[in-house]
Design a protein around this motif. Structure first.
Motif, short mmCIF file in Angstrom:
data_model
loop_
_atom_site.label_atom_id
_atom_site.label_comp_id
_atom_site.label_asym_id
_atom_site.label_seq_id
_atom_site.Cartn_x
_atom_site.Cartn_y
_atom_site.Cartn_z
N ALA A 1 0.86 -1.18 0.00
CA ALA A 1 0.00 0.00 0.00
C ALA A 1 0.90 1.22 0.00
O ALA A 1 2.10 1.14 0.26
N SER A 2 0.30 2.37 -0.29
CA SER A 2 1.08 3.59 -0.42
C SER A 2 1.23 4.31 0.91
O SER A 2 0.27 4.45 1.66
N LEU A 3 2.44 4.77 1.17
CA LEU A 3 2.72 5.62 2.32
C LEU A 3 3.73 6.67 1.88
O LEU A 3 4.85 6.33 1.48
N ARG B 1 2.51 -4.20 3.56
CA ARG B 1 1.41 -3.77 4.43
C ARG B 1 1.61 -4.16 5.90
O ARG B 1 0.85 -3.71 6.76
N CYS C 1 -0.74 9.95 6.34
CA CYS C 1 -1.18 8.79 7.14
C CYS C 1 -1.90 9.26 8.38
O CYS C 1 -1.70 10.38 8.85
N CYS D 1 -9.94 8.54 4.48
CA CYS D 1 -8.54 8.29 4.19
C CYS D 1 -8.37 7.50 2.90
O CYS D 1 -7.50 7.80 2.07
N ALA D 2 -9.20 6.47 2.71
CA ALA D 2 -9.11 5.67 1.49
C ALA D 2 -9.38 6.53 0.26
O ALA D 2 -8.69 6.42 -0.76
N GLY E 1 -6.35 8.80 -0.47
CA GLY E 1 -5.04 8.17 -0.64
C GLY E 1 -4.16 8.27 0.59
O GLY E 1 -2.93 8.29 0.48
N ALA F 1 -2.81 6.66 4.11
CA ALA F 1 -2.64 5.37 4.78
C ALA F 1 -3.30 5.39 6.16
O ALA F 1 -3.19 6.37 6.90
N TRP F 2 -3.96 4.29 6.49
CA TRP F 2 -4.60 4.11 7.80
C TRP F 2 -3.74 3.12 8.58
O TRP F 2 -3.61 1.96 8.19
N ASN G 1 -6.11 0.43 2.26
CA ASN G 1 -5.12 1.42 2.68
C ASN G 1 -4.62 1.19 4.11
O ASN G 1 -3.92 2.03 4.67
#
Length: 306
Positions: free
Chosen positions: A6-8, A15, A179, A198-199, A202, A204-205, A252
């Protein structure tokens, strides 16, 4: 899971990362702490969560020794508190803008870097634990002003938020939040609307206390009969089921389970290979969310996450 990454902060990371708080339990066994972190990297960890006030600087010092440039690990730190060895809790709030700046400088120094990739501003507006009082009640805009200034100066790469409300996150979006770290688990799901936001954005959770129960009086995922039933059917542990649910719940989600034990580290990393079918997810989704405020106290240090 739809993907293993996932993106951070505009970077694809595995993940399952590592929450470094538990390394302070190895203060008298430094070599074990370094070896544990090296093992995490071997297992695929490329995202480590830390803070200068973890172990009064010990944890950051271990990270500085253990991680190598070629590991390419994204180290995320946080500000908003500082060590308080003689206090009722081992830390006190440090929410004022000048304290946030000092916290960034402390993390830069202890990690031995010129730039912090991501820094979380820990607001403590929600979730269990301390609440700001007196001069520690600081407007979010004033805090974001110093955080964005630090980013403009090149000392911070990106900004995250922790223990923030939905309204607070919406106010902060123009600052470019990458995030959010809030207390969240299969038994504590008050922040569903924030997770969805958040999703969509974009962001991160990154849930802390991912199995609940970090403070006395909070529900624990591992106490749920449904979690045990799913675990038994899959031949895994209830803790692994609680973590796997988080990965399946939203794309996410990034996990940062913490431990000072190599076997548990390996079990946490194995969660990425657990598949929950529609029946298992339905069972787990049906667990009642029993979130709520609890008296301020010392968290259980053995609980995964930080």
């Amino acid at each position: 899971m739809t993907t293993r990454t996932a993106s951070l902060a505009d970077r694809a990371v595995f993940r399952i990362g590592y929450g470094a708080l538990q390394l302070e339990r190895l203060r008298d066994r430094r070599e074990e702490a370094v070896a544990l972190l090296r093992r995490a990297v071997e297992l695929g960890v490329d995202h480590v969560d830390t803070a200068e006030f973890y172990g009064f600087g010990f944890v950051n010092d271990v990270i500085r020794e253990a991680l190598r440039p070629e590991d390419d690990v994204l180290v995320v730190t946080k500000v908003g508190a500082e060590p308080d060895p003689g206090g009722r809790l081992p830390l006190r709030l440090a929410q004022r803008p000048e304290q946030l700046r000092a916290g960034v400088e402390d993390n830069l120094r202890s990690l031995g870097v010129d730039r912090l990739a991501v820094v979380n501003l820990r607001r403590l507006d929600t979730g269990p634990g301390l609440r700001p009082e007196g001069d520690q009640v600081v407007d979010l805009d004033d805090q974001l002003a110093v955080m964005t200034a630090l980013r403009d100066e090149g000392k911070i790469g990106a900004i995250g938020l922790s223990s923030v409300t939905l309204a607070g996150l919406r106010r902060a979006l123009p600052a470019g939040i990458v995030c959010v770290q809030n207390a969240y688990s299969v038994v504590s799901r008050d922040d569903e609307d924030m997770l969805r936001l958040c999703a969509a954005e974009g962001i991160a959770w990154v849930p802390f206390f991912p199995l609940g129960g970090a403070f006395p009086g909070l529900p624990k995922a591992t106490d749920e009969p449904s979690v045990h039933a799913v675990a038994e059917s899959l031949g895994v542990t209830p803790s692994q089921v609680g973590l796997a649910w988080l990965l399946h719940h939203a794309p996410n989600v990034l996990l940062i389970p913490g431990t000072a034990d190599v076997a548990r580290l390996e079990a946490n990393m194995a969660v990425g290979g657990i598949t929950l079918d529609a029946s298992a997810l339905s069972t787990l989704d049906g667990i009642e969310s029993r979130s709520g405020e609890v008296p301020i106290g010392r968290p259980e240090t053995a609980r995964p996450g930080s």
